[in-house]
Motif scaffolding. Structure first.
Motif, PDB file in Angstrom:
ATOM      1  N   GLY A 141       0.823  -1.204   0.000  1.00 33.96           N
ATOM      2  CA  GLY A 141       0.000   0.000   0.000  1.00 33.96           C
ATOM      3  C   GLY A 141       0.854   1.250   0.000  1.00 33.96           C
ATOM      4  O   GLY A 141       1.841   1.349  -0.743  1.00 33.96           O
ATOM      5  N   ALA A 142       0.487   2.220   0.839  1.00 34.26           N
ATOM      6  CA  ALA A 142       1.219   3.482   0.897  1.00 34.26           C
ATOM      7  C   ALA A 142       2.652   3.304   1.374  1.00 34.26           C
ATOM      8  O   ALA A 142       3.492   4.183   1.147  1.00 34.26           O
ATOM      9  CB  ALA A 142       0.485   4.468   1.811  1.00 34.26           C
ATOM     10  N   ALA A 143       2.960   2.188   2.043  1.00 35.10           N
ATOM     11  CA  ALA A 143       4.315   1.938   2.544  1.00 35.10           C
ATOM     12  C   ALA A 143       5.155   1.113   1.584  1.00 35.10           C
ATOM     13  O   ALA A 143       6.298   0.772   1.904  1.00 35.10           O
ATOM     14  CB  ALA A 143       4.238   1.231   3.894  1.00 35.10           C
ATOM     15  N   GLU A 144       4.626   0.811   0.405  1.00 30.59           N
ATOM     16  CA  GLU A 144       5.319  -0.090  -0.516  1.00 30.59           C
ATOM     17  C   GLU A 144       6.666   0.454  -0.971  1.00 30.59           C
ATOM     18  O   GLU A 144       7.624  -0.307  -1.163  1.00 30.59           O
ATOM     19  CB  GLU A 144       4.438  -0.354  -1.733  1.00 30.59           C
ATOM     20  CG  GLU A 144       5.028  -1.324  -2.736  1.00 30.59           C
ATOM     21  CD  GLU A 144       4.090  -1.628  -3.878  1.00 30.59           C
ATOM     22  OE1 GLU A 144       4.420  -2.502  -4.704  1.00 30.59           O
ATOM     23  OE2 GLU A 144       3.009  -0.997  -3.953  1.00 30.59           O
ATOM     24  N   ASP A 145       6.771   1.756  -1.139  1.00 31.64           N
ATOM     25  CA  ASP A 145       8.001   2.353  -1.660  1.00 31.64           C
ATOM     26  C   ASP A 145       8.950   2.827  -0.566  1.00 31.64           C
ATOM     27  O   ASP A 145       9.993   3.417  -0.861  1.00 31.64           O
ATOM     28  CB  ASP A 145       7.658   3.525  -2.582  1.00 31.64           C
ATOM     29  CG  ASP A 145       6.903   3.081  -3.829  1.00 31.64           C
ATOM     30  OD1 ASP A 145       7.147   1.956  -4.283  1.00 31.64           O
ATOM     31  OD2 ASP A 145       6.057   3.862  -4.323  1.00 31.64           O
ATOM     32  N   ASP A 146       8.619   2.592   0.690  1.00 32.46           N
ATOM     33  CA  ASP A 146       9.501   3.006   1.781  1.00 32.46           C
ATOM     34  C   ASP A 146      10.798   2.206   1.759  1.00 32.46           C
ATOM     35  O   ASP A 146      10.798   0.996   1.498  1.00 32.46           O
ATOM     36  CB  ASP A 146       8.820   2.792   3.133  1.00 32.46           C
ATOM     37  CG  ASP A 146       7.710   3.795   3.388  1.00 32.46           C
ATOM     38  OD1 ASP A 146       7.541   4.707   2.570  1.00 32.46           O
ATOM     39  OD2 ASP A 146       7.016   3.644   4.411  1.00 32.46           O
ATOM     40  N   ASP A 147      11.906   2.883   2.037  1.00 33.45           N
ATOM     41  CA  ASP A 147      13.186   2.192   2.148  1.00 33.45           C
ATOM     42  C   ASP A 147      13.238   1.366   3.429  1.00 33.45           C
ATOM     43  O   ASP A 147      12.687   1.757   4.467  1.00 33.45           O
ATOM     44  CB  ASP A 147      14.339   3.201   2.180  1.00 33.45           C
ATOM     45  CG  ASP A 147      14.485   3.957   0.875  1.00 33.45           C
ATOM     46  OD1 ASP A 147      14.092   3.413  -0.172  1.00 33.45           O
ATOM     47  OD2 ASP A 147      14.980   5.099   0.918  1.00 33.45           O
ATOM     48  N   VAL A 148      13.912   0.239   3.365  1.00 35.75           N
ATOM     49  CA  VAL A 148      14.166  -0.545   4.572  1.00 35.75           C
ATOM     50  C   VAL A 148      15.102   0.238   5.482  1.00 35.75           C
ATOM     51  O   VAL A 148      16.090   0.818   5.026  1.00 35.75           O
ATOM     52  CB  VAL A 148      14.780  -1.914   4.224  1.00 35.75           C
ATOM     53  CG1 VAL A 148      15.160  -2.670   5.489  1.00 35.75           C
ATOM     54  CG2 VAL A 148      13.800  -2.733   3.394  1.00 35.75           C
ATOM     55  N   ARG A 149      14.795   0.255   6.783  1.00 34.22           N
ATOM     56  CA  ARG A 149      15.572   1.029   7.741  1.00 34.22           C
ATOM     57  C   ARG A 149      16.251   0.095   8.725  1.00 34.22           C
ATOM     58  O   ARG A 149      15.628  -0.835   9.236  1.00 34.22           O
ATOM     59  CB  ARG A 149      14.672   2.009   8.482  1.00 34.22           C
ATOM     60  CG  ARG A 149      13.908   2.909   7.531  1.00 34.22           C
ATOM     61  CD  ARG A 149      13.067   3.912   8.257  1.00 34.22           C
ATOM     62  NE  ARG A 149      12.384   4.791   7.308  1.00 34.22           N
ATOM     63  CZ  ARG A 149      11.824   5.948   7.619  1.00 34.22           C
ATOM     64  NH1 ARG A 149      11.849   6.360   8.877  1.00 34.22           N
ATOM     65  NH2 ARG A 149      11.245   6.680   6.703  1.00 34.22           N
ATOM     66  N   ALA A 150      17.523   0.333   9.006  1.00 33.13           N
ATOM     67  CA  ALA A 150      18.285  -0.506   9.921  1.00 33.13           C
ATOM     68  C   ALA A 150      18.795   0.335  11.086  1.00 33.13           C
ATOM     69  O   ALA A 150      19.173   1.504  10.910  1.00 33.13           O
ATOM     70  CB  ALA A 150      19.456  -1.159   9.204  1.00 33.13           C
TER      71      ALA A 150
END
Length: 255
Positions: A141-150
């Motif tokens: 959804g709206a979070a599909e393009d978020d970068d993975v965060r470490a």
């Protein structure tokens, strides 16, 4: 639609930190005894070095009065997760899922997270842990393009010099901490347990400060509440108030 991107406000400390506030407590003791009525220490707004103990399950509902500097609409999210393994003897793992859409098409936006931790030190007056976490995994959804965060976090539980109050200290680094969460940076914070039902904290998230308070109510042993004032010095025009209610169950599964 409320499309929240509220960080999980120290869920692991809420699950685990209250028991570990007294040096010498172990994950096994937490699982066996539930949540001891020690002073409630927590650290709101940044990751911790701990994970939920094996067999623990939590649900957390969060809300905020605004989404961002450019969007004054309310914000909200629902998170849930579970703990596996033993960070005191080997590796503790915490798996989580966050839904960032709570109205209209409920659940049509969200992501997953994973966190692993290990105890570094167990002494008479202090306990220390380290964790490595990855968030925004497999977004939809709206979070599909978020970068993975470490994030890499080191946490120590100790006490004030007079021994009266448990203290939680965290120092870490993450991939999305500065420049509108696009650049790596450092984070740090300190929390103190003032009573069995109340704790307070102050955290530096990488470019803003968060003032937090956590509390619980007598008779609701597995329910925790967190209130946070974000960007309290208005450094990035992100000032907002967020509130989280969490339900935690221990020892739901063994092994």
């Amino acid at each position: 639609m409320l499309q929240g991107k509220i960080a999980q406000c120290a869920l692991a400390p809420l699950v685990f930190g209250a028991a570990l506030a007294v040096p010498g407590a172990t994950a096994a003791q937490v699982a066996e005894s539930g949540t001891p009525r020690q002073k409630l220490v927590t650290l709101v707004g940044i990751p911790s070095g701990t994970t939920a103990p094996h067999g623990a399950l939590y649900f957390s509902l969060s809300g905020a009065n605004r989404q961002s500097a450019a969007n004054d609409d309310p914000d909200g999210s629902l998170s849930f997760g579970a703990g596996f393994g033993n960070a005191d003897e080997a590796i503790g793992v915490q798996l989580s899922a966050t839904l960032t859409s709570l109205t209209d098409d409920f659940g049509d936006s969200g992501y997953f997270g994973i966190k692993a931790s290990r105890r570094l030190h167990a002494g008479e007056n202090a306990l220390s842990y380290v964790s490595l976490s990855a968030d925004r995994i497999g977004g939809w959804g709206a979070a599909e393009d978020d970068d993975v965060r470490a994030d890499l976090a080191f946490t120590t539980f100790t006490r004030t010099a007079d021994g009266a109050y448990p203290v939680m200290l965290t120092l870490g680094a993450g991939t999305h901490r500065r420049d509108n969460e696009t650049e790596p940076g450092l984070f740090a914070g300190a929390g103190i347990g003032l009573t069995p039902n109340f704790g307070a904290s102050l955290a530096w998230t990488g470019e803003t400060a968060t003032l937090g308070a956590s509390f619980r109510v007598d008779g609701l042993d597995n329910v925790y509440f967190t209130l946070a004032g974000e960007d309290i010095f208005d450094q990035r025009d992100r000032q907002r108030i967020s509130f989280t209610a969490s339900i935690i169950s221990f020892d739901l599964f063994g092994g």
